[in-house]
Scaffold this motif. Sequence first.
Motif, PDB file in Angstrom:
ATOM      1  N   GLY A 207      19.319   6.859 -11.130  1.00  0.00           N
ATOM      2  CA  GLY A 207      18.564   5.435 -11.577  1.00  0.00           C
ATOM      3  C   GLY A 207      17.762   5.767 -12.528  1.00  0.00           C
ATOM      4  O   GLY A 207      17.527   4.801 -13.590  1.00  0.00           O
ATOM      5  N   GLY A 208      16.930   6.875 -12.835  1.00  0.00           N
ATOM      6  CA  GLY A 208      15.742   6.998 -13.676  1.00  0.00           C
ATOM      7  C   GLY A 208      14.723   6.000 -14.131  1.00  0.00           C
ATOM      8  O   GLY A 208      14.329   5.609 -12.821  1.00  0.00           O
ATOM      9  N   LEU A 209      14.631   5.566 -14.933  1.00  0.00           N
ATOM     10  CA  LEU A 209      13.534   4.604 -15.191  1.00  0.00           C
ATOM     11  C   LEU A 209      13.511   3.308 -14.300  1.00  0.00           C
ATOM     12  O   LEU A 209      12.738   2.757 -13.632  1.00  0.00           O
ATOM     13  N   ILE A 210      14.917   2.836 -14.072  1.00  0.00           N
ATOM     14  CA  ILE A 210      15.191   1.761 -13.148  1.00  0.00           C
ATOM     15  C   ILE A 210      14.479   1.904 -11.846  1.00  0.00           C
ATOM     16  O   ILE A 210      14.158   1.044 -11.155  1.00  0.00           O
ATOM     17  N   ARG A 211      14.954   2.998 -11.265  1.00  0.00           N
ATOM     18  CA  ARG A 211      14.528   3.461  -9.929  1.00  0.00           C
ATOM     19  C   ARG A 211      13.062   3.299  -9.934  1.00  0.00           C
ATOM     20  O   ARG A 211      12.415   2.835  -8.921  1.00  0.00           O
ATOM     21  N   LEU A 212      12.389   4.149 -10.722  1.00  0.00           N
ATOM     22  CA  LEU A 212      11.031   4.103 -10.792  1.00  0.00           C
ATOM     23  C   LEU A 212      10.280   2.677 -10.879  1.00  0.00           C
ATOM     24  O   LEU A 212       9.074   2.398 -10.210  1.00  0.00           O
ATOM     25  N   VAL A 217       7.541  -1.897  -8.184  1.00  0.00           N
ATOM     26  CA  VAL A 217       7.585  -3.297  -7.453  1.00  0.00           C
ATOM     27  C   VAL A 217       7.529  -3.152  -6.174  1.00  0.00           C
ATOM     28  O   VAL A 217       6.927  -4.170  -5.549  1.00  0.00           O
ATOM     29  N   ALA A 218       8.110  -2.348  -5.527  1.00  0.00           N
ATOM     30  CA  ALA A 218       8.068  -2.359  -4.141  1.00  0.00           C
ATOM     31  C   ALA A 218       6.885  -1.981  -3.364  1.00  0.00           C
ATOM     32  O   ALA A 218       6.034  -2.614  -2.588  1.00  0.00           O
ATOM     33  N   LEU A 219       6.101  -1.084  -3.977  1.00  0.00           N
ATOM     34  CA  LEU A 219       4.701  -0.606  -3.962  1.00  0.00           C
ATOM     35  C   LEU A 219       3.804  -2.030  -3.991  1.00  0.00           C
ATOM     36  O   LEU A 219       3.096  -2.072  -3.298  1.00  0.00           O
ATOM     37  N   TYR A 220       3.822  -2.823  -4.987  1.00  0.00           N
ATOM     38  CA  TYR A 220       3.322  -3.934  -5.318  1.00  0.00           C
ATOM     39  C   TYR A 220       3.357  -4.769  -4.149  1.00  0.00           C
ATOM     40  O   TYR A 220       2.380  -5.470  -3.846  1.00  0.00           O
ATOM     41  N   ALA A 221       4.444  -4.918  -3.786  1.00  0.00           N
ATOM     42  CA  ALA A 221       4.678  -6.156  -2.668  1.00  0.00           C
ATOM     43  C   ALA A 221       4.332  -5.615  -1.653  1.00  0.00           C
ATOM     44  O   ALA A 221       3.692  -6.359  -0.527  1.00  0.00           O
ATOM     45  N   VAL A 222       4.418  -4.299  -1.029  1.00  0.00           N
ATOM     46  CA  VAL A 222       3.705  -3.737   0.006  1.00  0.00           C
ATOM     47  C   VAL A 222       2.024  -3.944   0.068  1.00  0.00           C
ATOM     48  O   VAL A 222       1.573  -4.312   1.263  1.00  0.00           O
ATOM     49  N   VAL A 223       1.752  -3.701  -0.967  1.00  0.00           N
ATOM     50  CA  VAL A 223      -0.176  -3.717  -1.247  1.00  0.00           C
ATOM     51  C   VAL A 223      -0.159  -5.152  -0.915  1.00  0.00           C
ATOM     52  O   VAL A 223      -1.220  -5.492  -0.152  1.00  0.00           O
ATOM     53  N   MET A 224       0.493  -6.114  -1.301  1.00  0.00           N
ATOM     54  CA  MET A 224       0.232  -7.670  -1.218  1.00  0.00           C
ATOM     55  C   MET A 224       0.390  -8.093   0.255  1.00  0.00           C
ATOM     56  O   MET A 224      -0.556  -8.756   0.877  1.00  0.00           O
ATOM     57  N   PHE A 225       1.471  -7.396   0.927  1.00  0.00           N
ATOM     58  CA  PHE A 225       1.632  -7.862   2.315  1.00  0.00           C
ATOM     59  C   PHE A 225       0.503  -7.121   3.224  1.00  0.00           C
ATOM     60  O   PHE A 225      -0.029  -7.851   4.141  1.00  0.00           O
ATOM     61  N   THR A 226      -0.021  -6.045   2.795  1.00  0.00           N
ATOM     62  CA  THR A 226      -1.033  -5.366   3.548  1.00  0.00           C
ATOM     63  C   THR A 226      -2.399  -6.062   3.285  1.00  0.00           C
ATOM     64  O   THR A 226      -3.300  -6.430   4.376  1.00  0.00           O
ATOM     65  N   ILE A 380      10.669   7.339   2.552  1.00  0.00           N
ATOM     66  CA  ILE A 380      11.276   8.777   2.483  1.00  0.00           C
ATOM     67  C   ILE A 380      12.923   8.762   2.574  1.00  0.00           C
ATOM     68  O   ILE A 380      13.478   9.365   1.879  1.00  0.00           O
ATOM     69  N   LYS A 381      13.235   7.970   3.604  1.00  0.00           N
ATOM     70  CA  LYS A 381      14.733   7.948   3.709  1.00  0.00           C
ATOM     71  C   LYS A 381      15.491   7.368   2.656  1.00  0.00           C
ATOM     72  O   LYS A 381      16.631   7.811   2.621  1.00  0.00           O
ATOM     73  N   VAL A 382      14.817   6.597   1.867  1.00  0.00           N
ATOM     74  CA  VAL A 382      15.809   5.992   0.518  1.00  0.00           C
ATOM     75  C   VAL A 382      15.474   7.006  -0.499  1.00  0.00           C
ATOM     76  O   VAL A 382      15.985   6.632  -1.720  1.00  0.00           O
ATOM     77  N   GLY A 383      14.688   8.069  -0.688  1.00  0.00           N
ATOM     78  CA  GLY A 383      14.626   9.137  -1.471  1.00  0.00           C
ATOM     79  C   GLY A 383      13.358   9.409  -2.256  1.00  0.00           C
ATOM     80  O   GLY A 383      13.169  10.097  -3.293  1.00  0.00           O
ATOM     81  N   VAL A 384      12.217   8.649  -1.789  1.00  0.00           N
ATOM     82  CA  VAL A 384      10.902   8.559  -2.202  1.00  0.00           C
ATOM     83  C   VAL A 384      10.259   9.887  -1.941  1.00  0.00           C
ATOM     84  O   VAL A 384      10.416  10.447  -0.759  1.00  0.00           O
ATOM     85  N   GLN A 385       9.644  10.732  -2.705  1.00  0.00           N
ATOM     86  CA  GLN A 385       9.175  11.736  -2.418  1.00  0.00           C
ATOM     87  C   GLN A 385       8.014  11.604  -1.338  1.00  0.00           C
ATOM     88  O   GLN A 385       7.041  10.657  -1.397  1.00  0.00           O
ATOM     89  N   GLN A 386       7.675  12.743  -0.485  1.00  0.00           N
ATOM     90  CA  GLN A 386       7.139  12.538   0.563  1.00  0.00           C
ATOM     91  C   GLN A 386       5.488  12.159   0.244  1.00  0.00           C
ATOM     92  O   GLN A 386       4.914  11.428   0.875  1.00  0.00           O
ATOM     93  N   GLU A 387       4.876  12.929  -0.640  1.00  0.00           N
ATOM     94  CA  GLU A 387       3.563  12.798  -0.869  1.00  0.00           C
ATOM     95  C   GLU A 387       3.335  11.310  -1.627  1.00  0.00           C
ATOM     96  O   GLU A 387       2.326  10.664  -1.271  1.00  0.00           O
ATOM     97  N   PHE A 388       4.403  10.763  -2.337  1.00  0.00           N
ATOM     98  CA  PHE A 388       4.130   9.219  -3.023  1.00  0.00           C
ATOM     99  C   PHE A 388       4.395   8.229  -2.030  1.00  0.00           C
ATOM    100  O   PHE A 388       3.997   7.435  -1.988  1.00  0.00           O
ATOM    101  N   ALA A 389       5.289   8.687  -0.697  1.00  0.00           N
ATOM    102  CA  ALA A 389       5.655   7.707   0.236  1.00  0.00           C
ATOM    103  C   ALA A 389       4.534   7.267   0.894  1.00  0.00           C
ATOM    104  O   ALA A 389       4.437   6.247   1.737  1.00  0.00           O
ATOM    105  N   HIS A 390       3.427   8.330   1.217  1.00  0.00           N
ATOM    106  CA  HIS A 390       2.400   7.851   2.124  1.00  0.00           C
ATOM    107  C   HIS A 390       1.565   6.762   1.645  1.00  0.00           C
ATOM    108  O   HIS A 390       1.100   6.045   1.913  1.00  0.00           O
ATOM    109  N   PHE A 391       1.671   6.355   0.144  1.00  0.00           N
ATOM    110  CA  PHE A 391       0.916   5.264  -0.303  1.00  0.00           C
ATOM    111  C   PHE A 391       1.726   3.865  -0.141  1.00  0.00           C
ATOM    112  O   PHE A 391       1.324   2.775  -0.415  1.00  0.00           O
ATOM    113  N   PHE A 392       3.043   4.008   0.397  1.00  0.00           N
ATOM    114  CA  PHE A 392       3.639   2.769   0.729  1.00  0.00           C
ATOM    115  C   PHE A 392       3.338   2.214   2.004  1.00  0.00           C
ATOM    116  O   PHE A 392       3.997   1.126   2.650  1.00  0.00           O
ATOM    117  N   GLY A 393       2.501   2.753   2.707  1.00  0.00           N
ATOM    118  CA  GLY A 393       1.990   2.092   4.210  1.00  0.00           C
ATOM    119  C   GLY A 393       0.834   3.148   4.844  1.00  0.00           C
ATOM    120  O   GLY A 393       0.706   4.070   4.280  1.00  0.00           O
TER     121      GLY A 393
END
Length: 446
Positions: A207-212, A217-226, A380-393
């Motif tokens: 996916g490259g840029l689209i995936r990023l 966008v997903a991280l932004y939604a999680v932050v708003m939910f939090t 992590i399950k969908v392919g995000v690197q573990q270090e960056f995944a910690h900021f998803f929740g």
Amino acid sequence: MKKLFTTLSNIWKIEELKKRILFTLSILIIYRVVCQVVLPGVDPNQLAHTEKSGLLGLLDMFAGGAFSKASIVALGVMPYISASIVVQLLGIAVPSFQKMQKEGESGRKKLTQYTRYLTVAITIVQAIGYVKTQVPQNAIVIDPATFYIISAFVLTAGTLFVMWLGEKITDKGIGNGTSLIIMVGIIARLPLAIQQEVNSVFAGNDGGLIRLVLEIVALYAVVMFTILIVQGVRKVPVQYAKRVVGNRQVGGVRQYIPLKVNAAGVMPIIFAQALMFVPSALIGVFPKLQDSWLHQYVDITSLTYNLTFAFLIIAFTFFYTAITVNPMQMSDDMKKNGGFIPGIKPGLATSNFIDEVISKITFPGALFLAIIAILPSLAIKVGVQQEFAHFFGGTSLLILVGVVLDTLQQIESYLLMRHYDGLMKTGRVTGRTGIPAATGTTGAAL
């Protein structure tokens, strides 16, 4: 954008607020510089490839990487937080500590002093364990016995220094000093996490840029939910009886008790995470257990791990809320101040009503907290690197959101007291206009 620049200009017009912000930034810079100072007698080149995982990885994140670098402040403020939690629990279980909590400023000073003494004791024990288990033998360049003694003293002094920095921020800066120090440590890991994620996304064919962009966008939604969970409150109306004081009539107004949906804060996740690290610790001590059912709790992306983790968080949320929120005390305080909930008799009936409301809002709060906690595993399950995944929740995101909101609330208060617009034109930070609250506590650590 014009609104933002106007607000920033207003901040610098308030001399006291400007001094507090600059003081806070200078203290945080000092802390980050000290984090780079390695313990005397340690070769930092031997620590370059040392990585921490599990509970140690969590401690390293809170310390901003100082834990894995064998820094003089490797233990950070965690011993102080542990001591604060112990004193808080003693205030619930031990009558003498309960009495001190009710003595006002003098009692608070005594409890603070006990917390400091307990911090020293906890730090000494943790310092000895740290230098014995976390510093590789090949990294020690002086006599090991001398190194252990010196390091124990240095680590203890380092923690006390960080604790002092946090208290100075609280007194003379803006925001809660201890929380800000932890937040800075977490944010310090963000650039490396983003770099790893960008390299991973563009190195593959997924996916490259689209995936990023989708991840952001997903991280932004999680932050708003939090933010929604952290700020969510159930406002219970409280009516105060009219009284005549001198020639004035006071009271007769309706206020609210803001009962938080997530009154326990981040503590349930920390407690649950500590228990979830037990199986991996047992396997480390007894390798034969690797083939047993315990191995399901080593993989943080497994279904068994996440279901158990979510259940523990829900259980600890109810437990911690029950010991920190006291409906009976809230009812007594209202009664003493001439307040009552419309339609509810003062005393026991009010206490039961508040307890019922808390029970109803705690379950959805606990459920949402569990969802936030397991989001990094799903990432992590969908392919995000573990270090960056910690900021998803999880713990890191809750701390970041809570500390930022608390700091913004204080800045908003300074601006509004001087009749300036706040930081946001629409919406509000909880406390911006002030939620009139009846007496009572719904505290949460961190």
